[in-house]
Scaffold this motif. Structure first.
Motif, PDB file in Angstrom:
ATOM      1  N   CYS A 112       6.625  22.378 -12.483  1.00 48.75           N
ATOM      2  CA  CYS A 112       6.557  21.388 -11.407  1.00 48.75           C
ATOM      3  C   CYS A 112       7.037  20.017 -11.887  1.00 48.75           C
ATOM      4  CB  CYS A 112       5.144  21.300 -10.852  1.00 48.75           C
ATOM      5  SG  CYS A 112       4.951  20.064  -9.539  1.00 48.75           S
ATOM      6  N   ALA A 113       6.463  19.533 -12.985  1.00 50.44           N
ATOM      7  CA  ALA A 113       6.870  18.223 -13.512  1.00 50.44           C
ATOM      8  C   ALA A 113       8.317  18.249 -13.979  1.00 50.44           C
ATOM      9  CB  ALA A 113       5.947  17.818 -14.660  1.00 50.44           C
ATOM     10  N   THR A 114       8.739  19.380 -14.561  1.00 49.14           N
ATOM     11  CA  THR A 114      10.128  19.497 -15.017  1.00 49.14           C
ATOM     12  C   THR A 114      11.086  19.408 -13.837  1.00 49.14           C
ATOM     13  OG1 THR A 114       9.340  20.977 -16.768  1.00 49.14           O
ATOM     14  CG2 THR A 114      11.705  20.895 -16.397  1.00 49.14           C
ATOM     15  N   GLY A 115      10.752  20.084 -12.740  1.00 47.82           N
ATOM     16  CA  GLY A 115      11.591  20.034 -11.549  1.00 47.82           C
ATOM     17  C   GLY A 115      11.667  18.640 -10.964  1.00 47.82           C
ATOM     18  N   ALA A 116      10.524  17.940 -10.934  1.00 48.48           N
ATOM     19  CA  ALA A 116      10.517  16.568 -10.421  1.00 48.48           C
ATOM     20  C   ALA A 116      11.347  15.656 -11.319  1.00 48.48           C
ATOM     21  CB  ALA A 116       9.082  16.061 -10.322  1.00 48.48           C
ATOM     22  N   ALA A 120       0.828  -1.202   0.000  1.00 52.50           N
ATOM     23  CA  ALA A 120       0.000   0.000   0.000  1.00 52.50           C
ATOM     24  C   ALA A 120       0.869   1.261   0.000  1.00 52.50           C
ATOM     25  CB  ALA A 120      -0.920   0.001   1.214  1.00 52.50           C
ATOM     26  N   ALA A 121       1.962   1.226   0.753  1.00 51.06           N
ATOM     27  CA  ALA A 121       2.864   2.382   0.815  1.00 51.06           C
ATOM     28  C   ALA A 121       3.517   2.630  -0.540  1.00 51.06           C
ATOM     29  CB  ALA A 121       3.922   2.159   1.888  1.00 51.06           C
ATOM     30  N   LEU A 122       3.917   1.575  -1.223  1.00 47.67           N
ATOM     31  CA  LEU A 122       4.549   1.723  -2.530  1.00 47.67           C
ATOM     32  C   LEU A 122       3.568   2.263  -3.562  1.00 47.67           C
ATOM     33  CD1 LEU A 122       6.714  -1.530  -2.670  1.00 47.67           C
ATOM     34  CD2 LEU A 122       7.506   0.813  -2.296  1.00 47.67           C
ATOM     35  N   VAL A 123       2.325   1.825  -3.479  1.00 49.44           N
ATOM     36  CA  VAL A 123       1.287   2.387  -4.360  1.00 49.44           C
ATOM     37  C   VAL A 123       1.131   3.879  -4.086  1.00 49.44           C
ATOM     38  CG1 VAL A 123      -1.187   2.402  -4.856  1.00 49.44           C
ATOM     39  CG2 VAL A 123       0.032   0.227  -4.700  1.00 49.44           C
ATOM     40  N   GLY A 124       1.201   4.262  -2.809  1.00 51.17           N
ATOM     41  CA  GLY A 124       1.091   5.664  -2.450  1.00 51.17           C
ATOM     42  C   GLY A 124       2.237   6.496  -2.996  1.00 51.17           C
ATOM     43  N   VAL A 125       3.450   5.958  -2.931  1.00 54.45           N
ATOM     44  CA  VAL A 125       4.613   6.668  -3.468  1.00 54.45           C
ATOM     45  C   VAL A 125       4.463   6.859  -4.977  1.00 54.45           C
ATOM     46  CG1 VAL A 125       7.094   6.509  -3.920  1.00 54.45           C
ATOM     47  CG2 VAL A 125       6.200   5.910  -1.666  1.00 54.45           C
ATOM     48  N   ARG A 126       4.074   5.791  -5.658  1.00 57.34           N
ATOM     49  CA  ARG A 126       3.917   5.891  -7.111  1.00 57.34           C
ATOM     50  C   ARG A 126       2.815   6.885  -7.478  1.00 57.34           C
ATOM     51  NH1 ARG A 126       5.552   3.679 -11.736  1.00 57.34           N
ATOM     52  NH2 ARG A 126       4.053   3.600 -13.438  1.00 57.34           N
ATOM     53  N   HIS A 127       1.727   6.870  -6.725  1.00 58.01           N
ATOM     54  CA  HIS A 127       0.626   7.797  -7.007  1.00 58.01           C
ATOM     55  C   HIS A 127       1.079   9.249  -6.812  1.00 58.01           C
ATOM     56  CE1 HIS A 127      -3.422   9.395  -7.306  1.00 58.01           C
ATOM     57  NE2 HIS A 127      -3.270   9.984  -6.142  1.00 58.01           N
ATOM     58  N   ALA A 128       1.830   9.505  -5.757  1.00 54.32           N
ATOM     59  CA  ALA A 128       2.317  10.869  -5.498  1.00 54.32           C
ATOM     60  C   ALA A 128       3.221  11.342  -6.635  1.00 54.32           C
ATOM     61  CB  ALA A 128       3.061  10.910  -4.167  1.00 54.32           C
ATOM     62  N   ILE A 129       4.067  10.445  -7.149  1.00 52.16           N
ATOM     63  CA  ILE A 129       4.953  10.797  -8.253  1.00 52.16           C
ATOM     64  C   ILE A 129       4.148  11.052  -9.530  1.00 52.16           C
ATOM     65  CG2 ILE A 129       6.767   9.888  -9.757  1.00 52.16           C
ATOM     66  CD1 ILE A 129       7.990   8.581  -7.266  1.00 52.16           C
ATOM     67  N   GLU A 130       3.117  10.248  -9.743  1.00 50.64           N
ATOM     68  CA  GLU A 130       2.250  10.456 -10.910  1.00 50.64           C
ATOM     69  C   GLU A 130       1.551  11.815 -10.834  1.00 50.64           C
ATOM     70  OE1 GLU A 130      -0.299   7.082 -10.720  1.00 50.64           O
ATOM     71  OE2 GLU A 130       1.108   5.749 -11.768  1.00 50.64           O
ATOM     72  N   MET A 131       1.169  12.226  -9.636  1.00 55.02           N
ATOM     73  CA  MET A 131       0.536  13.531  -9.461  1.00 55.02           C
ATOM     74  C   MET A 131       1.501  14.661  -9.826  1.00 55.02           C
ATOM     75  SD  MET A 131      -2.631  13.140  -8.458  1.00 55.02           S
ATOM     76  CE  MET A 131      -3.103  14.649  -7.596  1.00 55.02           C
ATOM     77  N   ALA A 155      11.017  13.906  -1.264  1.00 53.38           N
ATOM     78  CA  ALA A 155      10.239  13.447  -0.111  1.00 53.38           C
ATOM     79  C   ALA A 155       9.742  12.024  -0.338  1.00 53.38           C
ATOM     80  CB  ALA A 155       9.066  14.384   0.141  1.00 53.38           C
ATOM     81  N   GLN A 156       9.337  11.716  -1.560  1.00 48.90           N
ATOM     82  CA  GLN A 156       8.885  10.354  -1.861  1.00 48.90           C
ATOM     83  C   GLN A 156      10.043   9.362  -1.792  1.00 48.90           C
ATOM     84  OE1 GLN A 156       5.700   9.678  -1.919  1.00 48.90           O
ATOM     85  NE2 GLN A 156       5.412  11.890  -1.637  1.00 48.90           N
ATOM     86  N   HIS A 157      11.200   9.768  -2.264  1.00 51.15           N
ATOM     87  CA  HIS A 157      12.367   8.883  -2.174  1.00 51.15           C
ATOM     88  C   HIS A 157      12.779   8.658  -0.729  1.00 51.15           C
ATOM     89  CE1 HIS A 157      14.028   9.272  -6.563  1.00 51.15           C
ATOM     90  NE2 HIS A 157      12.882   8.642  -6.495  1.00 51.15           N
ATOM     91  N   ARG A 158      12.738   9.711   0.090  1.00 48.08           N
ATOM     92  CA  ARG A 158      13.079   9.530   1.508  1.00 48.08           C
ATOM     93  C   ARG A 158      12.109   8.570   2.169  1.00 48.08           C
ATOM     94  NH1 ARG A 158      13.774  15.049   1.389  1.00 48.08           N
ATOM     95  NH2 ARG A 158      11.821  15.389   2.519  1.00 48.08           N
ATOM     96  N   GLY A 159      10.829   8.704   1.832  1.00 52.29           N
ATOM     97  CA  GLY A 159       9.834   7.788   2.370  1.00 52.29           C
ATOM     98  C   GLY A 159      10.103   6.356   1.947  1.00 52.29           C
ATOM     99  N   LEU A 160      10.555   6.171   0.705  1.00 55.21           N
ATOM    100  CA  LEU A 160      10.876   4.834   0.206  1.00 55.21           C
ATOM    101  C   LEU A 160      12.046   4.235   0.983  1.00 55.21           C
ATOM    102  CD1 LEU A 160      10.581   2.574  -1.924  1.00 55.21           C
ATOM    103  CD2 LEU A 160      12.119   3.909  -3.388  1.00 55.21           C
ATOM    104  N   TRP A 161      13.109   5.014   1.190  1.00 52.39           N
ATOM    105  CA  TRP A 161      14.267   4.495   1.932  1.00 52.39           C
ATOM    106  C   TRP A 161      13.919   4.243   3.394  1.00 52.39           C
ATOM    107  CZ3 TRP A 161      16.846   2.642  -1.658  1.00 52.39           C
ATOM    108  CH2 TRP A 161      17.184   3.334  -2.817  1.00 52.39           C
ATOM    109  N   ASP A 162      13.079   5.092   3.979  1.00 50.23           N
ATOM    110  CA  ASP A 162      12.625   4.857   5.359  1.00 50.23           C
ATOM    111  C   ASP A 162      11.895   3.524   5.454  1.00 50.23           C
ATOM    112  OD1 ASP A 162      13.643   7.290   6.232  1.00 50.23           O
ATOM    113  OD2 ASP A 162      11.701   8.315   6.251  1.00 50.23           O
ATOM    114  N   LEU A 163      11.031   3.276   4.480  1.00 50.35           N
ATOM    115  CA  LEU A 163      10.271   2.026   4.446  1.00 50.35           C
ATOM    116  C   LEU A 163      11.205   0.821   4.329  1.00 50.35           C
ATOM    117  CD1 LEU A 163       7.565   0.446   4.116  1.00 50.35           C
ATOM    118  CD2 LEU A 163       7.739   0.919   1.658  1.00 50.35           C
ATOM    119  N   LEU A 164      12.160   0.898   3.435  1.00 48.26           N
ATOM    120  CA  LEU A 164      13.092  -0.218   3.245  1.00 48.26           C
ATOM    121  C   LEU A 164      13.962  -0.430   4.479  1.00 48.26           C
ATOM    122  CD1 LEU A 164      14.093   0.462  -0.465  1.00 48.26           C
ATOM    123  CD2 LEU A 164      12.746  -1.471   0.397  1.00 48.26           C
TER     124      LEU A 164
END
Length: 217
Positions: free
Chosen positions: A133-137, A113-124, A200-209
């Motif tokens: 915004c998208a260019t910066g990301a 569920a957390a990984l789906v959330g990370v992917r969804h945030a990146i898609e947004m 922030a999404q990457h930090r959340g991913l590393w925290d999860l791992l």
């Protein structure tokens, strides 16, 4: 990279580089553990599978930003990054296959569920109508991927997968594009927002791992 000597001081590129230096994946302790030659087989496999879940699917952040076209002038650079990332996705899939099944870890449903959330945030971020915004990301992903690739290099070596040289645009090419694209304060602020949110999404991913590694003991 020497910002001043290239004339990038005070530019949108300098802002993104400084942001990456402060909050990028290279600052996370778990990333250092994964890139270490003594890293755990299970931790590396877990990381590769998680990276596949977030960045290994098509369309990814770059493709979606290109398709959405919120900053039309970014098209040539985004097109080059998208082509390079297609090869990175193929590499991710190869390493994940060689790593074998996902290591058994408590809380797997919550992880998914957390990984789906990370992917969804990146898609947004990729689909944002806010110009820049998208260019910066996307630029921040290109910057942070240099660190992520050090983890992939360790995993490729561990699991016997040849590691090709990346075909992503060079930092100099990306820098030149971002300097040109971030030509107004409003766009630079939007780039800053996109870059920060991506990190922030990457930090959340590393925290999860890191938490999963601890749960496996």
């Amino acid at each position: 990279m020497n910002i001043a000597s290239h004339g990038w001081h005070g530019s949108a590129w300098e802002m993104l580089v400084r942001l990456g230096d402060a909050d990028g994946s290279a600052t996370h302790a778990h990333v250092h553990r994964l890139a270490d030659p003594r890293s755990s087989h299970r931790d590396l496999a877990d990381a590769v599978h998680a990276l596949c879940a977030v960045h290994g699917r098509h369309p990814g952040l770059i493709d979606a930003a290109l398709f959405h076209g919120a900053q039309a002038d970014a098209y040539p650079w985004l097109d080059a990054v998208a082509a390079g990332f297609a090869e990175e996705r193929a590499l991710l899939a190869q390493i994940a296959a060689a790593a074998g099944p996902l290591p058994s870890t408590p809380g797997q449903a919550e992880t998914e569920a957390a990984l789906v959330g990370v992917r969804h945030a990146i898609e947004m971020l990729a689909g944002s109508d806010r110009t820049g915004c998208a260019t910066g990301a996307a630029a921040m992903l290109a910057i942070d991927w240099l660190t992520i690739r050090s983890v992939l290099a360790r995993a490729a070596d561990r699991f016997g997968v040849p590691l090709p040289v990346t075909s992503l645009p060079s930092q100099a090419e990306t820098a030149t594009a971002i300097v040109d694209l971030g030509g107004s304060p409003a766009i630079e602020r939007a780039m800053n927002f996109g870059g920060r949110q991506l990190l922030a999404q990457h930090r959340g991913l590393w925290d999860l791992l890191e938490a999963r590694s601890s749960a496996r003991g």
